[in-house]
Design a protein around this motif. Structure first.
Motif, PDB file in Angstrom:
ATOM      1  N   PRO A 698       0.813  -1.221   0.000  1.00  0.00           N
ATOM      2  CA  PRO A 698       0.000   0.000   0.000  1.00  0.00           C
ATOM      3  C   PRO A 698       0.842   1.264   0.000  1.00  0.00           C
ATOM      4  CG  PRO A 698      -0.757  -1.515   1.698  1.00  0.00           C
ATOM      5  CD  PRO A 698       0.495  -2.089   1.157  1.00  0.00           C
ATOM      6  N   ALA A 699       1.947   1.213   0.726  1.00  0.00           N
ATOM      7  CA  ALA A 699       2.822   2.380   0.711  1.00  0.00           C
ATOM      8  C   ALA A 699       3.326   2.628  -0.703  1.00  0.00           C
ATOM      9  CB  ALA A 699       3.986   2.166   1.672  1.00  0.00           C
ATOM     10  N   ALA A 700       3.704   1.548  -1.393  1.00  0.00           N
ATOM     11  CA  ALA A 700       4.174   1.699  -2.762  1.00  0.00           C
ATOM     12  C   ALA A 700       3.079   2.274  -3.646  1.00  0.00           C
ATOM     13  CB  ALA A 700       4.656   0.361  -3.305  1.00  0.00           C
ATOM     14  N   ARG A 701       1.846   1.867  -3.399  1.00  0.00           N
ATOM     15  CA  ARG A 701       0.752   2.403  -4.200  1.00  0.00           C
ATOM     16  C   ARG A 701       0.647   3.911  -4.030  1.00  0.00           C
ATOM     17  NH1 ARG A 701      -5.621   1.145  -5.177  1.00  0.00           N
ATOM     18  NH2 ARG A 701      -5.938   3.134  -6.235  1.00  0.00           N
ATOM     19  N   LEU A 702       0.747   4.368  -2.780  1.00  0.00           N
ATOM     20  CA  LEU A 702       0.662   5.803  -2.543  1.00  0.00           C
ATOM     21  C   LEU A 702       1.768   6.537  -3.309  1.00  0.00           C
ATOM     22  CD1 LEU A 702      -0.121   5.929   1.272  1.00  0.00           C
ATOM     23  CD2 LEU A 702      -1.614   6.640  -0.576  1.00  0.00           C
ATOM     24  N   ILE A 703       2.925   5.917  -3.345  1.00  0.00           N
ATOM     25  CA  ILE A 703       4.035   6.546  -4.063  1.00  0.00           C
ATOM     26  C   ILE A 703       3.728   6.591  -5.553  1.00  0.00           C
ATOM     27  CG2 ILE A 703       6.475   6.351  -4.653  1.00  0.00           C
ATOM     28  CD1 ILE A 703       6.905   5.013  -1.944  1.00  0.00           C
ATOM     29  N   LEU A 704       3.241   5.497  -6.095  1.00  0.00           N
ATOM     30  CA  LEU A 704       2.956   5.463  -7.522  1.00  0.00           C
ATOM     31  C   LEU A 704       1.814   6.411  -7.874  1.00  0.00           C
ATOM     32  CD1 LEU A 704       3.335   1.646  -8.217  1.00  0.00           C
ATOM     33  CD2 LEU A 704       4.866   3.479  -8.920  1.00  0.00           C
ATOM     34  N   ASP A 705       0.826   6.473  -6.971  1.00  0.00           N
ATOM     35  CA  ASP A 705      -0.272   7.412  -7.213  1.00  0.00           C
ATOM     36  C   ASP A 705       0.267   8.829  -7.372  1.00  0.00           C
ATOM     37  OD1 ASP A 705      -2.967   5.974  -5.154  1.00  0.00           O
ATOM     38  OD2 ASP A 705      -2.129   5.436  -7.114  1.00  0.00           O
ATOM     39  N   GLU A 706       1.182   9.182  -6.489  1.00  0.00           N
ATOM     40  CA  GLU A 706       1.765  10.518  -6.548  1.00  0.00           C
ATOM     41  C   GLU A 706       2.529  10.712  -7.853  1.00  0.00           C
ATOM     42  OE1 GLU A 706       1.674  13.258  -4.650  1.00  0.00           O
ATOM     43  OE2 GLU A 706       3.085  14.228  -6.018  1.00  0.00           O
ATOM     44  N   TRP A 707       3.256   9.691  -8.241  1.00  0.00           N
ATOM     45  CA  TRP A 707       4.105   9.816  -9.424  1.00  0.00           C
ATOM     46  C   TRP A 707       3.262  10.013 -10.680  1.00  0.00           C
ATOM     47  CZ3 TRP A 707       8.655  11.246 -10.635  1.00  0.00           C
ATOM     48  CH2 TRP A 707       9.284  10.861 -11.835  1.00  0.00           C
ATOM     49  N   PHE A 708       2.178   9.279 -10.738  1.00  0.00           N
ATOM     50  CA  PHE A 708       1.371   9.391 -11.950  1.00  0.00           C
ATOM     51  C   PHE A 708       0.246  10.379 -11.772  1.00  0.00           C
ATOM     52  CE2 PHE A 708       3.632   6.566 -14.494  1.00  0.00           C
ATOM     53  CZ  PHE A 708       4.094   5.537 -13.700  1.00  0.00           C
ATOM     54  N   ASP A 709       0.388  11.176 -10.763  1.00  0.00           N
ATOM     55  CA  ASP A 709      -0.531  12.293 -10.578  1.00  0.00           C
ATOM     56  C   ASP A 709      -1.965  11.825 -10.520  1.00  0.00           C
ATOM     57  OD1 ASP A 709      -0.065  15.582 -12.016  1.00  0.00           O
ATOM     58  OD2 ASP A 709      -0.060  14.793  -9.975  1.00  0.00           O
ATOM     59  N   VAL A 710      -2.116  10.662  -9.957  1.00  0.00           N
ATOM     60  CA  VAL A 710      -3.470  10.107  -9.871  1.00  0.00           C
ATOM     61  C   VAL A 710      -4.186  10.806  -8.738  1.00  0.00           C
ATOM     62  CG1 VAL A 710      -4.755   8.059  -9.209  1.00  0.00           C
ATOM     63  CG2 VAL A 710      -2.809   7.879 -10.774  1.00  0.00           C
ATOM     64  N   HIS A 711      -5.302  11.375  -9.051  1.00  0.00           N
ATOM     65  CA  HIS A 711      -6.023  12.009  -7.949  1.00  0.00           C
ATOM     66  C   HIS A 711      -6.829  10.942  -7.249  1.00  0.00           C
ATOM     67  CE1 HIS A 711      -4.654  15.844  -9.198  1.00  0.00           C
ATOM     68  NE2 HIS A 711      -4.971  15.563 -10.441  1.00  0.00           N
ATOM     69  N   GLY A 712      -6.041  10.086  -6.627  1.00  0.00           N
ATOM     70  CA  GLY A 712      -6.685   8.938  -5.996  1.00  0.00           C
ATOM     71  C   GLY A 712      -7.287   9.313  -4.661  1.00  0.00           C
ATOM     72  N   ASP A 713      -7.721   8.313  -3.999  1.00  0.00           N
ATOM     73  CA  ASP A 713      -8.423   8.580  -2.748  1.00  0.00           C
ATOM     74  C   ASP A 713      -7.471   8.723  -1.573  1.00  0.00           C
ATOM     75  OD1 ASP A 713      -9.488   5.080  -2.661  1.00  0.00           O
ATOM     76  OD2 ASP A 713      -7.510   6.020  -2.621  1.00  0.00           O
TER      77      ASP A 713
END
Lengths: 724, 398
Positions: A698-713
């Motif tokens: 999950p931590a990695a997901r947060l990092i990837l979300d940031e990298w791909f500018d995903v306006h995730g939750d």
């Protein structure tokens, strides 16, 4: 006419006349010598002496050059320079007794540190022993472990000796100075002792950032403060406090030993250089060129400012642009923090992350959690605070786990085993092996996590579901191929430094037969010599923990990334990158380019690839397929973590859960997204984080979300998979 | 027929200028001495202006006062019949020894350099006065034994001279001790001691130097303090060791040399004004003059000294009796020795020995002693002139 009176002289004897003549001649010669000498000195050599006279009275006073900034890849300032008024004491002006006290203090402190290191290595040995026994620690072992942990955590504090009683002048000075700058005399003495113990030849900084009033007060009354210097000094400022703090390093005055080194040729004594981290590695660029001004002084050394003097301005150091992405770094730091919090029930305190561009090794984010506020090191820091920053209790924020902490990696090692197995012909990408939940070696039985059993598996699926039994079999087979598994691990980048451009990297360890044999021999010799029976706790402490020789079981453990394997997160990232690249081994680096103060490019930092590893692209594809499945397919170990992520289609990832008896398991995740424009490899790990899918993924997901500018939750998507 | 009236021999003719009006002093000698005092005052004025904060004229004033008292003393002594001193040779020698012993004794108590006696407002250095006393006494002793200038006499005179020398060395004041030796030798020389005596003494001296500087230290006996040895030998290799002594030498040379032809002026004399030149009011005043006034200034000072020495030698030749010649010779050689050692020290051809330049260096005892010596010279000169007049007339009328 009678002879005029004046002309008549009473006669003198001829002998006397001769003697007088001699005296006269002697005098004449002496005068002549002096005249000629004067002529020589004043008329002929006059100019030389004029120059000498000028040398006497003119001194060069150094004007310190500000160090260059360090900025991230987008130009955001990470480290800059600010001016502060600093109060320092000159060690030469301190009395002998104080210097002796400092020496004694240094000695005692290093002894305490030795003790701590001793306890620490005993603790490691004990933990290995507990781990290998597979039985869980006994009560006495637990007690012992607690004691050692306490001793290893922090060195015994060494008391600062009090100000010597009979140094009245010094005491008066401390009192006076303390009143002016607002520091207790005791604290001043503490700084003095610690400062001299650390760097005997440098000025000891008592306080940075004194008020202007205090600065002027001391400046105007120099004679009241003998041995005290107030200067405007440049200090490093870290606008982002703890982000990437482990990477930068600190600055200090150059030591006499370093002055002789080639890399510091031409550096004047007293210059500030970088120590540790990027400051050290790129010191050549960051360090500017000090300027100087010529002042007139008299024989006592006091300034005579009536005449204007020449001034050469200092040249500011160049700016270093690094590959780091500040936003990504911040996100990664927060991600690990959340991971740690999620596993707080396990006692999780720390973790690390690496984010890299696989094409060229540019490091996009790298750090260790918890971090520390780098601004603390811009000022003198007390020994107590420093020890606290190094202590395990506080998570040792000074320790850069990403490059220096070595752990077993758990299942994230499996792609390496896969590559080794395929290349050695043990299996092919389509070979099917049976996983019935159990693996037997001799009379040892090993099972999958949660006693799962997956049936017949090919390699990609084995990776997707992370089957231990599959890989145990590979491990056994590879044992018969000699050191094949270890060689491949080494080739792909584990067990050796990656060559990143900050100091402090650790080699790690890939256990093999030779290593264990050597260790066991040493153990036996040691126990014989110390006359201690093998296998006891005493032997453990004295002689280390390698109490038995190599067995196939060790290779089997290695195949799933457990056992004696020691790797850093950065090494893991490197290994994955090599596989992803089809064999191109990049050198991870932070330095991007060097610029001048205006941002104009001065020098690109070129980092060629280190080497190439040959392997069959088909094998790579098989592994990648397995990783893709692990992150996205049904049954994949981290599939639920990345549910709903935009980049899923390009995502490849592997969970890992490393056994770290007697501590809770360590969570690992290594992943890759092959975006066309911004590909990225991310490795995260959380000590005591539990299963890989629980916290690291999950931590990695947060990092990837940031990298791909995903306006995730921005949710922490912990997965349910409980495999290794 | 002569134009002069014939007078009976018993009554001297009235002199053209009344005797009391005679300037009994040698005008050129007077000129030289006053000229040097003037140079001293000018040099001190510029060099010491910043030495004592708040009192820029301190040294100039004091030197001026010393000079004033000195001139008075000089005139007083010049009217003295110096031959009386010959009769008083034993008491004079006794006073000399007494003073030197006294200063040694007193200084034991104060644990310092045993060369000064503290008087109110003034520090009295007996070894300076002793130079004049020694010359007067030794001259007297020699005249006694005029006809027997054999080995005995030489030996006795040397011993008589060496005794106070030793006392001075104990102070410790090596420089002054050397002046004492020079004066003793001068007196022997003028008295006519045979050449071979001097050869023998010279060899002895060389052996003594070798012993003191080379052999004894090798055997672990330190006759001289290390710093004294340093001072003596550093002039041979000034730049090799920029420690204290070599440093002083270097600074002096730098000061002198940087003066070039006409000096750097008061403002530009940085070696002096910024205190790089040590002792710029005493030992190294010549270097200070060199820096401020250049070769021109130094040449002037040297010329004045040359004039002084020439007149001294002249007075030696016209002295009416041996005693006069002896003390004139002793004084002249003493002055020559001092000035050469001091200036030599300033230009780097002599070791640093702490000998002051007569009349030039700041110092009350030295100034007064020098003026007393000059007074004696003038006395010898005056009596010689008078005698010449008388003799001349006697010759005419015999």
């Amino acid at each position: 006419m009678p002879t005029p009176l004046e002309e008549r002289r009473p006669a003198i004897t001829p002998q006397l006349a001769v003697r007088v003549a001699i005296l006269g001649g002697f005098a004449f010669v002496l005068f002549a010598i002096v005249f000629f000498r004067l002529w020589f000195l004043q008329v002929l050599s006059g100019e030389d002496y004029v120059a000498k006279a000028r040398e006497n009275r003119v001194r060069k006073v150094r004007i310190e050059a500000p160090r260059g900034d360090i900025v991230d890849r987008d130009g955001r300032v990470l480290v800059k320079t600010r001016v502060a008024a600093v109060v320092q004491m000159v060690p030469e002006a301190l009395p002998e007794s104080v210097v002796e006290q400092a020496d004694e203090f240094r000695k005692q402190r290093s002894e305490a540190e030795q003790e701590r290191l001793g306890a620490s290595s005993q603790l490691h040995a004990l933990e290995r022993d507990i781990r290998e026994s597979r039985r869980g620690p006994s009560r006495s072992q637990r007690r012992e472990r607690r004691r050692l942990a306490r001793a290893a955590r922090q060195a015994k504090p060494v008391a600062i000796p009090p100000v010597p009683v009979d140094e009245l002048k010094l005491r008066r000075l401390y009192r006076h100075l303390g009143r002016v700058i607002g520091v207790k005399p005791r604290r001043i003495h503490q700084r003095v002792i610690e400062g001299i113990a650390e760097l005997p030849y440098s000025n000891v900084t008592i306080k940075t950032a004194v008020s202007r009033a205090a600065f002027n007060y001391i400046r105007e009354r120099r004679e009241q403060f003998p041995g005290v210097e107030v200067e405007k000094q440049y200090l490093r400022d870290y606008p982002h406090d703890e982000l990437a703090a482990q990477l930068f390093g600190t600055t200090r005055e150059i030591s006499p030993a370093e002055l002789k080194m080639k890399r510091y040729k031409g550096v004047e004594p007293g210059t500030r250089i970088g120590a540790d981290g990027l400051e050290e590695k790129y010191d050549k660029y960051l360090r500017g060129k000090d300027g100087y001004t010529r002042i007139v002084i008299n024989a006592l050394g006091t300034r005579d400012d009536r005449r204007p003097q020449k001034r050469v301005e200092p040249r500011q150091g160049q700016r270093l642009r690094i590959t780091l992405d500040l936003d990504l770094q911040r996100a990664a730091n927060d991600a690990i923090k959340r991971g740690v919090e999620a596993a707080s029930a396990n006692g999780a305190r720390a973790g690390a992350f690496v984010a890299m561009d696989p094409r060229n090794g540019e490091v996009l984010a790298l750090g260790s959690y918890p971090s520390f506020n780098a601004n603390e090191f811009a000022k003198p820091i007390s020994q107590k605070r420093y020890d606290a920053l190094n202590s395990d209790e506080n998570g040792a924020p000074l320790f850069n786990r990403a490059i220096a902490a070595t752990y077993p990696t758990g299942s994230t090692f499996k792609p390496i085993t896969a590559m080794a197995a395929m290349e050695e012909g043990v299996i092919s990408p389509t070979t099917t092996l049976m996983d019935n939940g159990e693996y037997k070696l001799g009379d040892q039985i090993r099972k999958n996590a949660q006693d799962a059993s997956y049936g017949p598996l090919q390699l990609p699926q084995a990776l997707t579901v992370s089957s231990d039994v599959f890989f145990y079999q590979l491990g056994e087979q590879l044992e018969y191929k000699g050191n094949a598994l270890q060689d491949w691990a080494h080739k792909l980048g584990l067990g050796r430094k990656t060559g990143i451009d900050i100091p402090g990297e650790f080699n790690g360890l890939i256990p093999d037969k030779a290593w264990r044999t050597k260790g066991y021999d040493a153990y036996q010799k040691c126990t014989d010599k110390a006359n201690v029976p093998q296998g006891t706790t005493e032997a453990l402490y004295k002689c280390g923990g390698i109490e038995r020789p190599w067995t196939t079981g060790d290779n089997v453990s290695l195949a799933v990334g457990q056992g004696d394997l020691q790797a850093t997160p950065l090494q893991l990232a490197e290994a994955y990158t090599t596989i992803i690249n089809g064999g191109k081994v990049v050198r991870p680096h932070l330095g991007l380019q060097v610029e001048d103060g205006q941002g104009r490019l001065m020098e690109e930092i070129r980092v060629p690839i280190r080497r190439r590893v040959q392997f069959d692209p088909a094998y790579r594809d098989a592994i990648m397929a397995g990783l893709h499945g692990a992150a996205t397919a049904q049954g994949g170990t981290s599939a639920d973590v990345f549910a709903g992520a935009d980049y899923r289609d390009h995502l490849y990832g592997k969970t890992g859960t490393a056994e770290r008896q007697p501590n809770p398991d360590q969570s690992w995740y290594a992943c890759y997204v092959d975006d066309q424009f911004k590909p990225i490899v991310v490795v995260t790990t959380i000590e005591r984080g539990g299963f890989g899918a629980e916290t690291a993924a999950p931590a990695a997901r947060l990092i990837l979300d940031e990298w791909f500018d995903v306006h995730g939750d921005h949710e922490f998507h912990a997965g349910d998979d409980q495999s290794n | 027929m002569s134009s002069h009236p014939i007078q009976p021999a018993s009554e001297p003719p009235p002199p053209l200028v009344p005797r009391e009006w005679h300037l009994r002093l040698d005008p050129l000698l007077l000129l030289a001495s006053l000229g040097l005092v003037a140079c001293s005052l000018i040099a001190l004025n510029s060099a010491t202006a910043n030495d004592i904060p708040g009192k820029p004229d301190y040294y100039v004033m004091r030197q001026g006062i010393y000079a004033g008292i000195g001139v008075v003393l000089m005139y007083a002594l010049s009217r003295l019949d110096y031959s009386r001193l010959r009769e008083l040779r034993y008491p004079v020698y006794g006073v000399l020894i007494g003073l030197l012993v006294f200063v040694l004794g007193i200084a034991q108590a104060t644990r310092g350099s045993k060369a000064w006696i503290e008087l109110p407002g003034f520090q009295f250095q007996p070894s300076e006065l002793g130079k004049v006393l020694l010359i007067a006494a030794l001259g007297g002793f020699v005249v006694d034994r005029m006809r027997r200038m054999g080995r005995d006499t030489t030996a006795r005179i040397m011993l008589l001279g060496l005794f106070p020398t030793m006392l001075v060395i104990l102070e410790p004041d090596l420089g002054s001790a050397l002046v004492y030796v020079a004066a003793t030798l001068a007196i022997l020389f003028v008295a006519g001691a045979p050449w071979r005596h001097f050869a023998a003494l010279f060899t002895l001296f060389a052996v003594a130097i070798a012993l003191v500087l080379v052999v004894a230290p090798k055997m672990g006996v330190e006759v001289l303090e290390p710093y004294q040895v340093d001072r003596l030998t550093s002039f041979l290799h000034p730049s090799a060791d920029p420690g204290d002594e070599g440093y002083h030498q270097q600074q002096a040379l730098t000061a002198l040399g940087s003066g070039e032809k006409t000096g750097r002026g008061v403002a530009g004399a940085t070696q002096t004004s910024l205190n790089f030149l040590p002792e710029h009011h005493t030992d190294f005043i010549f270097a200070s003059i060199g820096e401020t006034y250049g070769f021109a200034g130094c040449a002037l000072v040297l010329s004045l000294y040359a004039l002084l020495i020439w007149r001294g030698l002249h007075i030696l030749t016209i002295a009416k009796n041996l005693y006069g010649a002896l003390i004139a010779g002793g004084i002249t050689v003493m002055l020559l020795f001092q000035l050469f050692v001091n200036i030599g020290m300033n230009v780097g051809i002599m070791p640093i020995t702490g000998v002051t330049a007569p009349l030039l260096s700041f110092g009350g005892s030295s100034m007064l002693a020098t003026f007393m010596a000059l007074g004696l010279l003038h006395a010898v000169h005056a009596q010689a002139r008078e005698t010449a007049e008388l003799k001349g007339r006697a010759t005419v009328f015999q």
